[in-house]
Motif scaffolding. Structure first.
Motif, PDB file in Angstrom:
ATOM      1  N   LYS A 141      74.171  65.199  49.827  1.00  0.00           N
ATOM      2  CA  LYS A 141      73.271  64.469  48.936  1.00  0.00           C
ATOM      3  C   LYS A 141      72.758  65.426  47.867  1.00  0.00           C
ATOM      4  CE  LYS A 141      70.025  61.629  50.458  1.00  0.00           C
ATOM      5  NZ  LYS A 141      68.727  61.166  51.023  1.00  0.00           N
ATOM      6  N   ILE A 142      72.886  65.009  46.598  1.00  0.00           N
ATOM      7  CA  ILE A 142      72.402  65.804  45.473  1.00  0.00           C
ATOM      8  C   ILE A 142      71.304  65.037  44.748  1.00  0.00           C
ATOM      9  CG2 ILE A 142      73.003  66.912  43.287  1.00  0.00           C
ATOM     10  CD1 ILE A 142      75.835  67.227  44.334  1.00  0.00           C
ATOM     11  N   LEU A 143      70.139  65.676  44.593  1.00  0.00           N
ATOM     12  CA  LEU A 143      69.087  65.111  43.765  1.00  0.00           C
ATOM     13  C   LEU A 143      69.330  65.534  42.320  1.00  0.00           C
ATOM     14  CD1 LEU A 143      65.810  65.821  45.798  1.00  0.00           C
ATOM     15  CD2 LEU A 143      67.397  63.889  46.003  1.00  0.00           C
ATOM     16  N   VAL A 144      69.413  64.576  41.419  1.00  0.00           N
ATOM     17  CA  VAL A 144      69.544  64.855  39.993  1.00  0.00           C
ATOM     18  C   VAL A 144      68.236  64.412  39.337  1.00  0.00           C
ATOM     19  CG1 VAL A 144      70.877  64.437  37.898  1.00  0.00           C
ATOM     20  CG2 VAL A 144      72.032  64.474  40.116  1.00  0.00           C
ATOM     21  N   VAL A 145      67.511  65.372  38.759  1.00  0.00           N
ATOM     22  CA  VAL A 145      66.154  65.098  38.299  1.00  0.00           C
ATOM     23  C   VAL A 145      66.080  65.146  36.780  1.00  0.00           C
ATOM     24  CG1 VAL A 145      63.736  65.702  38.518  1.00  0.00           C
ATOM     25  CG2 VAL A 145      65.291  66.140  40.427  1.00  0.00           C
ATOM     26  N   ASN A 146      65.803  63.991  36.179  1.00  0.00           N
ATOM     27  CA  ASN A 146      65.577  63.914  34.737  1.00  0.00           C
ATOM     28  C   ASN A 146      64.123  64.278  34.466  1.00  0.00           C
ATOM     29  OD1 ASN A 146      65.361  63.272  32.037  1.00  0.00           O
ATOM     30  ND2 ASN A 146      65.471  61.057  32.342  1.00  0.00           N
ATOM     31  N   PRO A 147      63.850  65.336  33.685  1.00  0.00           N
ATOM     32  CA  PRO A 147      62.467  65.759  33.487  1.00  0.00           C
ATOM     33  C   PRO A 147      61.666  64.889  32.525  1.00  0.00           C
ATOM     34  CG  PRO A 147      63.938  67.161  32.236  1.00  0.00           C
ATOM     35  CD  PRO A 147      64.805  66.260  33.063  1.00  0.00           C
ATOM     36  N   ASN A 148      62.313  63.958  31.827  1.00  0.00           N
ATOM     37  CA  ASN A 148      61.533  63.068  30.968  1.00  0.00           C
ATOM     38  C   ASN A 148      61.357  61.706  31.643  1.00  0.00           C
ATOM     39  OD1 ASN A 148      63.666  61.187  30.151  1.00  0.00           O
ATOM     40  ND2 ASN A 148      64.432  62.780  28.785  1.00  0.00           N
ATOM     41  N   THR A 149      60.625  60.819  30.988  1.00  0.00           N
ATOM     42  CA  THR A 149      60.262  59.537  31.605  1.00  0.00           C
ATOM     43  C   THR A 149      61.167  58.383  31.185  1.00  0.00           C
ATOM     44  OG1 THR A 149      58.690  59.008  29.833  1.00  0.00           O
ATOM     45  CG2 THR A 149      57.843  60.244  31.734  1.00  0.00           C
ATOM     46  N   SER A 150      62.202  58.657  30.388  1.00  0.00           N
ATOM     47  CA  SER A 150      63.052  57.591  29.860  1.00  0.00           C
ATOM     48  C   SER A 150      63.932  56.975  30.950  1.00  0.00           C
ATOM     49  CB  SER A 150      63.941  58.143  28.737  1.00  0.00           C
ATOM     50  OG  SER A 150      64.937  57.213  28.384  1.00  0.00           O
ATOM     51  N   ALA A 194      71.466  69.102  15.992  1.00  0.00           N
ATOM     52  CA  ALA A 194      71.994  67.899  15.344  1.00  0.00           C
ATOM     53  C   ALA A 194      70.965  67.219  14.453  1.00  0.00           C
ATOM     54  CB  ALA A 194      72.486  66.914  16.405  1.00  0.00           C
ATOM     55  N   GLY A 195      69.694  67.628  14.555  1.00  0.00           N
ATOM     56  CA  GLY A 195      68.667  67.061  13.689  1.00  0.00           C
ATOM     57  C   GLY A 195      68.074  65.758  14.168  1.00  0.00           C
ATOM     58  N   LEU A 196      68.261  65.425  15.426  1.00  0.00           N
ATOM     59  CA  LEU A 196      67.662  64.232  16.022  1.00  0.00           C
ATOM     60  C   LEU A 196      66.863  64.663  17.236  1.00  0.00           C
ATOM     61  CD1 LEU A 196      70.814  63.440  15.123  1.00  0.00           C
ATOM     62  CD2 LEU A 196      70.084  61.200  15.931  1.00  0.00           C
ATOM     63  N   ASP A 197      65.715  64.008  17.470  1.00  0.00           N
ATOM     64  CA  ASP A 197      64.984  64.334  18.682  1.00  0.00           C
ATOM     65  C   ASP A 197      65.621  63.611  19.870  1.00  0.00           C
ATOM     66  OD1 ASP A 197      63.928  61.690  18.863  1.00  0.00           O
ATOM     67  OD2 ASP A 197      62.133  62.240  17.733  1.00  0.00           O
ATOM     68  N   THR A 198      65.123  63.894  21.052  1.00  0.00           N
ATOM     69  CA  THR A 198      65.750  63.375  22.267  1.00  0.00           C
ATOM     70  C   THR A 198      65.738  61.857  22.315  1.00  0.00           C
ATOM     71  OG1 THR A 198      65.020  65.364  23.433  1.00  0.00           O
ATOM     72  CG2 THR A 198      65.721  63.509  24.788  1.00  0.00           C
ATOM     73  N   GLU A 211      58.601  60.960  26.941  1.00  0.00           N
ATOM     74  CA  GLU A 211      59.846  60.185  26.983  1.00  0.00           C
ATOM     75  C   GLU A 211      61.022  61.039  26.531  1.00  0.00           C
ATOM     76  OE1 GLU A 211      61.647  55.918  25.326  1.00  0.00           O
ATOM     77  OE2 GLU A 211      59.735  56.686  24.571  1.00  0.00           O
ATOM     78  N   GLY A 212      60.761  61.969  25.629  1.00  0.00           N
ATOM     79  CA  GLY A 212      61.765  62.926  25.189  1.00  0.00           C
ATOM     80  C   GLY A 212      61.110  64.287  25.054  1.00  0.00           C
ATOM     81  N   ILE A 213      61.758  65.325  25.543  1.00  0.00           N
ATOM     82  CA  ILE A 213      61.152  66.657  25.567  1.00  0.00           C
ATOM     83  C   ILE A 213      61.661  67.457  24.369  1.00  0.00           C
ATOM     84  CG2 ILE A 213      60.848  68.765  26.916  1.00  0.00           C
ATOM     85  CD1 ILE A 213      61.475  67.013  29.398  1.00  0.00           C
ATOM     86  N   ASP A 214      60.784  67.664  23.399  1.00  0.00           N
ATOM     87  CA  ASP A 214      61.167  68.352  22.169  1.00  0.00           C
ATOM     88  C   ASP A 214      60.138  69.386  21.748  1.00  0.00           C
ATOM     89  OD1 ASP A 214      63.639  66.785  21.415  1.00  0.00           O
ATOM     90  OD2 ASP A 214      62.190  65.143  21.496  1.00  0.00           O
ATOM     91  N   SER A 215      59.345  69.864  22.692  1.00  0.00           N
ATOM     92  CA  SER A 215      58.335  70.881  22.380  1.00  0.00           C
ATOM     93  C   SER A 215      58.048  71.692  23.631  1.00  0.00           C
ATOM     94  CB  SER A 215      57.038  70.226  21.890  1.00  0.00           C
ATOM     95  OG  SER A 215      56.434  69.474  22.935  1.00  0.00           O
ATOM     96  N   THR A 216      57.432  72.855  23.436  1.00  0.00           N
ATOM     97  CA  THR A 216      57.039  73.680  24.572  1.00  0.00           C
ATOM     98  C   THR A 216      56.021  72.955  25.442  1.00  0.00           C
ATOM     99  OG1 THR A 216      57.431  75.692  23.296  1.00  0.00           O
ATOM    100  CG2 THR A 216      56.066  75.906  25.264  1.00  0.00           C
ATOM    101  N   PHE A 217      55.072  72.282  24.819  1.00  0.00           N
ATOM    102  CA  PHE A 217      54.066  71.531  25.559  1.00  0.00           C
ATOM    103  C   PHE A 217      54.716  70.510  26.483  1.00  0.00           C
ATOM    104  CE2 PHE A 217      51.545  67.653  25.936  1.00  0.00           C
ATOM    105  CZ  PHE A 217      50.385  68.134  26.527  1.00  0.00           C
ATOM    106  N   ALA A 218      55.623  69.704  25.924  1.00  0.00           N
ATOM    107  CA  ALA A 218      56.284  68.673  26.730  1.00  0.00           C
ATOM    108  C   ALA A 218      57.155  69.306  27.809  1.00  0.00           C
ATOM    109  CB  ALA A 218      57.127  67.767  25.832  1.00  0.00           C
ATOM    110  N   GLY A 219      57.773  70.435  27.474  1.00  0.00           N
ATOM    111  CA  GLY A 219      58.621  71.103  28.450  1.00  0.00           C
ATOM    112  C   GLY A 219      57.848  71.638  29.636  1.00  0.00           C
TER     113      GLY A 219
END
Length: 251
Positions: free
Chosen positions: A2-11, A142-146, A42-50
């Protein structure tokens, strides 16, 4: 296993895409359990969010009630992997590190294509800490946020492909790594366009997790990743952290 795959954002939509990619890569008999942060961005694009996401990931792993054999953290270059290694009961795999390891096995130089320019520093730092920076030709944005990568796949594909093409033509990259879990599913298409291997971090994380577990290996607990010492923690969102705090650091 069993592998847990953890998405760190809320999306939820990004979590579903991560889950599909992980299941597609997993071998028969491997159970994939995909989780996403209960709080944070919802998308991690800063140190704070990270940094906030690192706490959310430790929360998920520390309170997961059932046995598991490995953890894949699905934030490309996000902080927190080391903390998860200290509290997880199984080996932990960061998708940025896994993608770079795989890239170096199949090419001399690799490039990463990520989201925003501000995200490149976190990836560069993660690769440097992991000893994987020497053969990294570039980290391109790429110039787009998460969130935009998730919500506008047509534009995302166009911009990611353009940066991947530039990495090959200008930076002499021989392999391209997709530097955001929201880019999962694009690897085969971009590889066909450019004629070079393209590494999906989710696929690399699951594949390496399976390999290490099958070898009977896990995280070394002798020093660096020993369980947290007997430290008083107040107001922490990790509701079951106390069970991990009974082992002193041996060094």
């Amino acid at each position: 296993m069993k592998i847990l795959v953890v998405n760190p954002n809320t999306s939820k939509s990004m979590t579903e895409a991560i889950d599909r990619a992980a299941r597609h890569q997993a071998s028969p008999g491997t159970e994939i359990v995909t989780l996403h942060a209960k709080y944070g961005a919802e998308g991690i694009d800063s140190t704070f969010a990270g940094l906030l996401s690192a706490v959310a990931v430790m929360d998920l792993v520390s309170t997961y009630p059932d046995p598991y054999d490995a953890v894949v953290t699905a934030g490309f270059g996000e902080p927190g992997r080391e903390g998860v290694q200290e509290i997880a009961h199984a080996p932990v795999f960061d998708i940025a590190e896994c993608a770079a390891h795989v890239a170096q096995l199949i090419g001399r130089r690799y490039s990463v294509v990520t989201t925003l320019s501000r995200s490149t520093a976190a990836i560069e730092d993660r690769l440097a800490v992991a000893g994987l920076a020497a053969r990294c030709a570039s980290v391109r944005a790429a110039g787009l946020d998460t969130v935009e990568v998730d919500r506008d796949p047509v534009r995302a594909r166009r911009e990611i492909l353009a940066q991947a093409r530039a990495a090959v033509a200008q930076d002499r990259a021989e392999v391209v790594c997709l530097g955001c879990s929201g880019m999962t599913g694009l690897a085969d298409e971009i590889a066909a366009e450019l004629g070079v291997p393209v590494v999906d971090g989710i696929a690399a994380g699951v594949a390496l997790a399976e390999a290490v577990v099958r070898m009977g290996l896990s995280t070394s607990r002798i020093c660096t990743y020993a369980a947290p010492g007997e430290t008083a923690v107040k107001g922490w969102p990790l509701s079951d952290l106390v069970q991990f705090l009974g082992i002193r650091h041996p060094c």
